[in-house]
Design a protein around this motif. Structure first.
Motif, PDB file in Angstrom:
ATOM      1  N   GLY A  53      -5.391  -1.819  -7.613  1.00  0.00           N
ATOM      2  CA  GLY A  53      -6.191  -0.661  -7.959  1.00  0.00           C
ATOM      3  C   GLY A  53      -6.122   0.449  -6.931  1.00  0.00           C
ATOM      4  N   LYS A  54      -5.640   0.131  -5.732  1.00  0.00           N
ATOM      5  CA  LYS A  54      -5.506   1.147  -4.687  1.00  0.00           C
ATOM      6  C   LYS A  54      -4.150   1.847  -4.746  1.00  0.00           C
ATOM      7  N   HIS A  55      -3.314   1.432  -5.684  1.00  0.00           N
ATOM      8  CA  HIS A  55      -1.961   1.962  -5.773  1.00  0.00           C
ATOM      9  C   HIS A  55      -1.751   2.661  -7.116  1.00  0.00           C
ATOM     10  N   ILE A  56      -0.621   3.355  -7.236  1.00  0.00           N
ATOM     11  CA  ILE A  56      -0.293   4.012  -8.494  1.00  0.00           C
ATOM     12  C   ILE A  56      -0.056   2.962  -9.573  1.00  0.00           C
ATOM     13  N   ASN A  57      -0.678   3.163 -10.723  1.00  0.00           N
ATOM     14  CA  ASN A  57      -0.463   2.338 -11.908  1.00  0.00           C
ATOM     15  C   ASN A  57      -0.134   3.272 -13.058  1.00  0.00           C
ATOM     16  N   GLY A  58       1.074   3.193 -13.564  1.00  0.00           N
ATOM     17  CA  GLY A  58       1.481   4.122 -14.614  1.00  0.00           C
ATOM     18  C   GLY A  58       1.226   3.573 -16.005  1.00  0.00           C
ATOM     19  N   LEU A  59       0.691   4.416 -16.874  1.00  0.00           N
ATOM     20  CA  LEU A  59       0.578   4.104 -18.286  1.00  0.00           C
ATOM     21  C   LEU A  59       1.680   4.862 -18.996  1.00  0.00           C
ATOM     22  N   GLN A 210      -0.714   6.148  -0.253  1.00  0.00           N
ATOM     23  CA  GLN A 210      -1.603   7.032   0.497  1.00  0.00           C
ATOM     24  C   GLN A 210      -1.933   8.244  -0.372  1.00  0.00           C
ATOM     25  N   HIS A 211      -3.112   8.834  -0.124  1.00  0.00           N
ATOM     26  CA  HIS A 211      -3.564   9.999  -0.883  1.00  0.00           C
ATOM     27  C   HIS A 211      -3.683  11.219   0.032  1.00  0.00           C
ATOM     28  N   TYR A 212      -3.409  12.381  -0.541  1.00  0.00           N
ATOM     29  CA  TYR A 212      -3.390  13.623   0.219  1.00  0.00           C
ATOM     30  C   TYR A 212      -4.043  14.758  -0.578  1.00  0.00           C
ATOM     31  N   ARG A 213      -4.385  15.799   0.160  1.00  0.00           N
ATOM     32  CA  ARG A 213      -4.695  17.094  -0.441  1.00  0.00           C
ATOM     33  C   ARG A 213      -3.706  18.083   0.163  1.00  0.00           C
ATOM     34  N   LEU A 214      -2.889  18.691  -0.686  1.00  0.00           N
ATOM     35  CA  LEU A 214      -1.766  19.470  -0.199  1.00  0.00           C
ATOM     36  C   LEU A 214      -2.153  20.875   0.241  1.00  0.00           C
ATOM     37  N   THR A 215      -1.436  21.370   1.225  1.00  0.00           N
ATOM     38  CA  THR A 215      -1.575  22.763   1.662  1.00  0.00           C
ATOM     39  C   THR A 215      -0.413  23.609   1.143  1.00  0.00           C
ATOM     40  N   GLY A 245      -8.308  16.315  -7.704  1.00  0.00           N
ATOM     41  CA  GLY A 245      -7.566  17.333  -6.968  1.00  0.00           C
ATOM     42  C   GLY A 245      -6.677  16.741  -5.889  1.00  0.00           C
ATOM     43  N   ARG A 246      -6.379  15.454  -6.002  1.00  0.00           N
ATOM     44  CA  ARG A 246      -5.587  14.772  -4.984  1.00  0.00           C
ATOM     45  C   ARG A 246      -4.139  14.598  -5.443  1.00  0.00           C
ATOM     46  N   VAL A 247      -3.321  14.219  -4.475  1.00  0.00           N
ATOM     47  CA  VAL A 247      -1.956  13.790  -4.749  1.00  0.00           C
ATOM     48  C   VAL A 247      -1.839  12.342  -4.295  1.00  0.00           C
ATOM     49  N   GLU A 248      -1.204  11.529  -5.127  1.00  0.00           N
ATOM     50  CA  GLU A 248      -1.084  10.107  -4.860  1.00  0.00           C
ATOM     51  C   GLU A 248       0.391   9.776  -4.610  1.00  0.00           C
ATOM     52  N   LEU A 249       0.651   9.094  -3.498  1.00  0.00           N
ATOM     53  CA  LEU A 249       2.003   8.677  -3.149  1.00  0.00           C
ATOM     54  C   LEU A 249       2.073   7.161  -3.090  1.00  0.00           C
ATOM     55  N   THR A 250       2.994   6.588  -3.839  1.00  0.00           N
ATOM     56  CA  THR A 250       3.387   5.194  -3.635  1.00  0.00           C
ATOM     57  C   THR A 250       4.879   5.186  -3.366  1.00  0.00           C
ATOM     58  N   THR A 251       5.263   4.710  -2.191  1.00  0.00           N
ATOM     59  CA  THR A 251       6.671   4.605  -1.846  1.00  0.00           C
ATOM     60  C   THR A 251       7.022   3.147  -1.628  1.00  0.00           C
ATOM     61  N   TYR A 252       8.233   2.750  -1.995  1.00  0.00           N
ATOM     62  CA  TYR A 252       8.551   1.326  -2.064  1.00  0.00           C
ATOM     63  C   TYR A 252       9.976   1.041  -1.601  1.00  0.00           C
ATOM     64  N   GLY A 253      10.199  -0.224  -1.299  1.00  0.00           N
ATOM     65  CA  GLY A 253      11.529  -0.704  -0.972  1.00  0.00           C
ATOM     66  C   GLY A 253      11.697  -2.118  -1.483  1.00  0.00           C
ATOM     67  N   GLU A 286      -3.397  17.431   4.119  1.00  0.00           N
ATOM     68  CA  GLU A 286      -4.611  16.761   4.587  1.00  0.00           C
ATOM     69  C   GLU A 286      -4.537  15.305   4.131  1.00  0.00           C
ATOM     70  N   ILE A 287      -4.589  14.389   5.088  1.00  0.00           N
ATOM     71  CA  ILE A 287      -4.508  12.961   4.783  1.00  0.00           C
ATOM     72  C   ILE A 287      -5.911  12.458   4.446  1.00  0.00           C
ATOM     73  N   LEU A 288      -6.056  11.830   3.274  1.00  0.00           N
ATOM     74  CA  LEU A 288      -7.373  11.434   2.787  1.00  0.00           C
ATOM     75  C   LEU A 288      -7.721   9.973   3.071  1.00  0.00           C
ATOM     76  N   ASP A 289      -6.739   9.144   3.364  1.00  0.00           N
ATOM     77  CA  ASP A 289      -7.032   7.736   3.636  1.00  0.00           C
ATOM     78  C   ASP A 289      -5.877   7.124   4.418  1.00  0.00           C
ATOM     79  N   GLU A 290      -6.048   5.868   4.801  1.00  0.00           N
ATOM     80  CA  GLU A 290      -5.011   5.162   5.545  1.00  0.00           C
ATOM     81  C   GLU A 290      -3.964   4.602   4.577  1.00  0.00           C
ATOM     82  N   PRO A 291      -2.728   4.466   5.026  1.00  0.00           N
ATOM     83  CA  PRO A 291      -1.713   3.830   4.173  1.00  0.00           C
ATOM     84  C   PRO A 291      -2.097   2.377   3.876  1.00  0.00           C
TER      85      PRO A 291
END
Length: 475
Positions: A53-59, A210-215, A245-253, A286-291
């Motif tokens: 639930g803390k990560h991106i889940n696509g429908l 991680q979540h951000y608010r972009l400049t 109003g946030r941006v959500e990033l999930t990056t993976y390997g 602007e970083i909104l939370d920890e990775p």
């Protein structure tokens, strides 16, 4: 005294899969109970029992259509709550094999909601059903059966944090939606039904969110920027506008190559992706939370349809049946389609036949996406599996299609319809599309990923808002 003439269905798990199942059961049973360890009603954030639930889940687009079929009007309700939207093919900047594909609207609605936001709306609509009750903060201890063990008759539960005795919730039908950790395989063995066959594939996936608010706005009117991992670069990301109003990033390997969780290390990782747009946007954001990290070592499919015997009164849905590679975002959509499959077996007042249900679920719902993702997963040399000649042909055709999609908008739209599970993969073999694939591969011009700000000057969207483009991109 309870009215024994009333019918009852019990859903194990208040996940999205459980909520969808409860919705269709509510049309056929007098009472539907949803049992879960978590508090559910009024909860807006990630649940403890749902670490993803803390990560991106696509429908996917097909999942959105199924959700709307079960809860008419819910899509607009979600958008009205500040969730951005767009077209999966026209408003998302996809990169395959390091190349951007042509953006062209395909009529594929994106619901760019965070997992908690999506759950909140589906749960609210489910809770509004008069015959649905949430049994919160209860452990599921096991199932009860008829004397001959041929029918499941109920569920044993106990309230968490109390010394109260266990109680039995009698049921005409039990639906297991408890996810990957489902105990149905254990229960079946204990009842003498044998072990369910399982398929696993080690992919060694790890991702960080991680979540951000972009400049600064890297989107230029687009909804998301998604570089997809490939054999040449087994790293990828989804970088999307979302609610609040946030941006959500999930990056993976894959294959053990996982992104770090320290901030400096994460930013260095983002520099290695096939587009620099994400790194350039977050380095000043602007970083909104920890990775936050998550590990997904293996895919899993339980082949209930192959069992010789199965007790009446029990069905299984969602991740409790199949855990797909989450990179492809198929889980929630398959859960929605599983619920519609249950609906198709609720007729004449009779309890669904598990054998018929699992056969339909496997053939119509699970097989197509499972085979498609298996084709992609086995394109990574380090993933173990049987690479048959037929599979290699499919991989070759997929590679041609992705190359063509980077040069032809019609091919890109058709390809994304298969990725969104709206169309079957074989639709790409239709003569018209096949001709375009061949023509684009042989003669097409490479896509230079022209920013939308240059292609569509009417766009005024800012990061995180709900605006979509006023003009479609040129093919």
């Amino acid at each position: 005294m309870a009215d024994v003439t009333k019918t009852r269905a019990v859903v194990l798990g208040g996940s999205i899969a459980g909520l969808f199942a409860a919705r269709v059961l509510a049309d056929a049973y007098d009472e539907v109970l949803i049992v879960d360890r978590d508090a559910l009603i009024g909860v807006d954030g990630p649940r403890r029992s749902c670490p993803q639930g803390k990560h991106i889940n696509g429908l996917l687009a097909r999942g959105q259509l199924a959700m709307e079929e079960m809860f008419p009007g819910i899509t607009e309700e979600i958008f009205a709550d500040g969730v951005p939207t767009g077209d999966l093919a026209g408003d998302v900047r996809w990169y395959f094999k390091g190349k951007p594909i042509k953006q062209q609207d395909a009529g594929l609605t994106c619901v760019s909601a965070s997992r908690p936001m999506l759950e909140k709306h589906i749960r609210r609509r489910t809770n509004a059903l008069e015959n649905v009750t949430f049994v919160e903060k209860h452990d599921i201890l096991g199932v009860t059966t008829s004397e001959d063990k041929r029918r499941i008759t109920g569920v044993k539960v106990q309230r968490i944090g109390t010394k109260s005795a266990e109680k039995v919730l009698s049921a005409d039908l039990v639906v297991d939606a408890t996810g990957r950790g489902s105990r149905t395989p254990i229960w079946l063995e204990e009842l003498g039904y044998g072990r369910v066959e399982e398929e696993r594939k080690k992919i060694g996936l790890g991702y960080v969110t991680q979540h951000y608010r972009l400049t600064e706005d890297p989107y230029h009117g687009d909804l998301s920027i998604n570089p997809v991992a490939s054999a040449a670069l087994p790293r990828g990301a989804i970088f999307t506008k979302t609610d609040g109003g946030r941006v959500e990033l999930t990056t993976y390997g894959l294959l053990g190559d996982h992104p770090p969780t320290d901030q400096a290390g994460l930013f260095e990782w983002l520099k290695t992706l096939s587009t620099q747009d994400i790194y350039n946007a977050v380095k000043t954001a602007e970083i909104l939370d920890e990775p936050v990290a998550f590990r997904f070592p293996t895919t899993l499919r339980r082949r209930y349809e192959k069992m010789d015997r199965f007790p009446d009164g029990l069905l299984v849905v969602g991740d409790a049946v199949t855990c797909f590679n989450p990179v492809y975002a198929q889980g929630m959509t398959v859960s929605a389609l599983s619920a519609l499959t249950i609906r198709g077996h609720l007729h004449s007042g009779a309890t669904p036949d598990p054998k018929l249900y699992f056969a339909d679920l496997a053939r119509d719902v699970i097989d197509p996406p499972w085979e498609m993702t298996n084709t992609v997963d086995l394109s990574f040399p380090g993933v173990e599996g049987n690479r048959t000649f037929a599979l290699k042909v499919q991989q070759f055709f997929l590679s041609l299609t992705q190359t063509a999609a980077s040069r032809d908008g019609d091919v890109a739209a058709a390809y994304m319809k298969t990725a969104g599970m709206v169309a079957k993969p074989e639709s790409l073999m239709q003569p018209k599309i096949l001709f375009k694939i061949i023509k684009a591969v042989l003669f097409g011009r490479k896509n230079q990923a022209v920013p939308r700000s240059a292609a569509s000057p009417k766009v005024t969207a800012l990061p995180g808002n709900n605006a979509v483009t006023e003009e479609k991109k040129a093919a």
